[in-house]
Design a protein around this motif. Sequence first.
Motif, mmCIF file in Angstrom:
data_model
loop_
_atom_site.group_PDB
_atom_site.id
_atom_site.type_symbol
_atom_site.label_atom_id
_atom_site.label_comp_id
_atom_site.label_asym_id
_atom_site.label_seq_id
_atom_site.Cartn_x
_atom_site.Cartn_y
_atom_site.Cartn_z
ATOM 1 N N ALA A 58 6.869 12.982 -65.100
ATOM 2 C CA ALA A 58 6.974 13.121 -63.649
ATOM 3 C C ALA A 58 5.692 12.592 -63.010
ATOM 4 N N PRO A 69 9.585 19.977 -63.964
ATOM 5 C CA PRO A 69 9.609 18.583 -63.497
ATOM 6 C C PRO A 69 11.034 18.044 -63.411
ATOM 7 N N ASP A 70 11.262 17.165 -62.461
ATOM 8 C CA ASP A 70 12.574 16.543 -62.259
ATOM 9 C C ASP A 70 12.371 15.034 -62.094
ATOM 10 N N GLU A 85 14.723 13.216 -59.892
ATOM 11 C CA GLU A 85 14.819 13.790 -58.554
ATOM 12 C C GLU A 85 16.263 14.032 -58.137
ATOM 13 N N ARG A 86 17.051 14.543 -59.078
ATOM 14 C CA ARG A 86 18.470 14.893 -58.869
ATOM 15 C C ARG A 86 19.339 13.698 -58.467
ATOM 16 N N ASP A 87 18.838 12.475 -58.649
ATOM 17 C CA ASP A 87 19.601 11.261 -58.345
ATOM 18 C C ASP A 87 20.162 10.734 -59.661
#
Length: 83
Positions: A82, A5-6, A9-11
């Motif tokens: 997530a 899970p992220d 979201e890489r932000d």
Amino acid sequence: MDARPDPLERDFQAPAPNRFWVADITYCRTFAGWVYAAFVIDVYSRLVVGWQLSQSVRTDLVSAYTLMCRSRYDLRCRSVSAG
């Protein structure tokens, strides 16, 4: 494809301090053996809010720096899920 899970979201941006923390563990070989460093960084300020060094990667390494963060910032533990 990475199935982990992220939640961010890489932000890696936060609207204010202490909204999002990220953590990592790294290691370094020394003359005395391996040393492991675990640390937590506040996404907003990019400051290290907790850290711990250990000669092994065990649960107590993570527990120690988590307690440091919580005591420094008087925060309640809550997980980010997530979804």
